[in-house]
Motif scaffolding. Sequence first.
Motif, PDB file in Angstrom:
ATOM      1  N   UNK B  12       4.331 -18.690  99.273  1.00 38.54           N
ATOM      2  CA  UNK B  12       3.903 -19.730  98.336  1.00 38.54           C
ATOM      3  C   UNK B  12       3.269 -19.096  97.101  1.00 38.54           C
ATOM      4  N   UNK B  13       2.438 -18.091  97.334  1.00 36.63           N
ATOM      5  CA  UNK B  13       1.758 -17.399  96.238  1.00 36.63           C
ATOM      6  C   UNK B  13       2.780 -16.789  95.280  1.00 36.63           C
ATOM      7  N   UNK B  14       3.769 -16.081  95.853  1.00 36.17           N
ATOM      8  CA  UNK B  14       4.792 -15.451  95.017  1.00 36.17           C
ATOM      9  C   UNK B  14       5.572 -16.517  94.247  1.00 36.17           C
ATOM     10  N   UNK B  15       5.884 -17.613  94.933  1.00 40.73           N
ATOM     11  CA  UNK B  15       6.635 -18.702  94.298  1.00 40.73           C
ATOM     12  C   UNK B  15       5.857 -19.285  93.119  1.00 40.73           C
ATOM     13  N   UNK B  16       4.566 -19.504  93.339  1.00 39.69           N
ATOM     14  CA  UNK B  16       3.735 -20.072  92.274  1.00 39.69           C
ATOM     15  C   UNK B  16       3.730 -19.152  91.060  1.00 39.69           C
ATOM     16  N   UNK B  17       3.467 -17.878  91.308  1.00 38.76           N
ATOM     17  CA  UNK B  17       3.361 -16.945  90.188  1.00 38.76           C
ATOM     18  C   UNK B  17       4.711 -16.816  89.468  1.00 38.76           C
ATOM     19  N   UNK B  18       5.776 -16.690  90.239  1.00 40.84           N
ATOM     20  CA  UNK B  18       7.097 -16.529  89.627  1.00 40.84           C
ATOM     21  C   UNK B  18       7.494 -17.775  88.815  1.00 40.84           C
TER      22      UNK B  18
END
Lengths: 313, 341
Positions: B12-18
Amino acid sequence: MQDQSAETGQSSAAIRASSEADEARSYSAWSQIWYYFLHERMLTAGVLMLVALLALWLIGGQLVDPKGAEPISGPQAAPPQAKYWLGTDFNGRQILPLMIHGAPLTLRIGLYAGIVGLGVGIILGFIAGYMRGTVDAIVRIISDVFITIPSLAVLVVVASTIKEGAGLSVNAMGLIVASLAWMWPTRVIRAQVLSMRESNYVEVARLNGMGDFEIIFRELMPNLLPFLAASFVGAMASGILAAVGLEALGLGPQHEPTLGMTIYWSIYYGALLSNWWWWYVPPTILVAWIFVTLYLIASGLDKWANPRLRQSL
Amino acid sequence: MSITYIGARVGMFILVVWLATTVIFFLPRIASDRNPVRERMIMMAATGNLSTGMEKVVAAYERDYGLDQPLYLQYIRYLSSVLRGDLNVSLIRHPTTVMDLIQERMPWTLGLVGFSILVAFALGSLSGATLAWPGAPTWLKGVLPIFLTLSPIPYFMLAFFLIFIFAVRHEWQPEWWPMLPIAGASKVGTIYDGWDLARVWDVVRHSILPASSIILSQVGFWALGMRGMMITTAGEDYVTLAQMRGLRPDRIFGQYGMRNALLPQLTSLALAMSLIVSGVILVEYIFRYPGMGSLLFDAIAGFDYFVIYGVVLVLIIFVATATLVLDLVYPLIDPRVRRAA
């Protein structure tokens, strides 16, 4: 049919005798609404504050010359006095007409956000809650992602790139902030639809051969109305919050006296350090007034939709 | 805490940042075709800082930053530089890198955000819990509506009221009325070497108004949430059992009541993180607090494109990280989630 109505008449008479609180529930939708208005202090206070705001716009707009909101219509940075009730700003605009002209602009931006936010929220929320499965997972993840991203940050990038010369128009501003006002409505509506579609009356409707669309519009929507209304108000508030924030940073309409832009100019011309308090206090009070109004209405509607909250307060 | 749970959260974190980096890359390019470097050059030329060879400089900039390449190549270039932590150079304070500017400002923002959230969360949760428990003091019941009324008002609006009351002179103020500073984080023109007591006091004095405007607005929110949860908790069987066992009331309140009611508050904190940070940015700008907010405002005012981008990106990553940390801490303090996850 006649028998039935006679029966309900009887039973409602019985209820009336038993308790006053139950009385309102057995009456028509209008008397129900009236009942909640009398008993929901938050909703009542919110609606009264909204009426006052609209009165400022409608009545104030009639009494006060709108030309006063233009530059050099008064002296420079004059404190409140008999001729200029709320004083004037550095450019000789009179604050009172400025406020009367500015408040509806800010509300209009909120209205766009409310409409777009609720519209997208309804579509996504219903699709996700009703279809479940993969679609639901996708909608949930996307709305969670956008809740985590600080929307002001994204809006700052967009608005600062677009800003040229005159800057954004009020309508463009409304649409930009509206584009990021749909996450919470989606989340709330999805959760409601998810739990509602398992309820008995939906099951009965389905067994009676109602189609999906019919169930959504005739069974789910009416029951969701208070939630939808609360979501609408919530989206309005988040839109106005984003708009006022952008405007205060100087990214709003440059030639329209929205409340946030008035605040921006007051900071720009050093009203804080020069102690021209009459310049920044009125727009601050109005913005605060708008947020408290929306908060009271949304909380009141929430309590209406959620009887359990009613008891705890 | 299972691997799946951690994996889902990190994903989720990676998705948000990307997604956030992608959105802020493409949106402005779709919305307008401004060229920040060229505009900056024109501005400099207009003020007489740059006269000849402007075209050459612009072309060099465009080549250096890949602005003359197709969009998808620019995007890949941008993503890889973000991954490397390279946020380009400030156009106004060239050749200072954006990363240097941010590193200079970030501690102030972190301090202000951290301190305000901690105080507001503690104050709000404690008073909310007390209010839901039998025998709550009457004055607290009277104070809550005031804080509830303040809670929907944006922080920076409260900042103006605080400035009006505590930072400017009025006739109605008595002699002893406190006057607090409204600009910066320490007294202008004072140079401190090291952190002595005078400097700490100076910094604290300058932080009172910015921090208060954030705290005042948040306390009501946390109190309301805690109160609701605590009412539910107070009715639980294990609380009744604890009372029957004759445990000390403060132990029941703390260990049985608050500990359980506090957990959903942490979820709310994770969800509210982005709003809180947006609010703090504006408060910093109002008070000219030397954090990310003022940096962002100066960049907007001078159309310092790369700084705007960098600040926004770092803020997004900061919020995403805070949310991730809260998500990962949650199962550690709530055994129920630990087992379910």
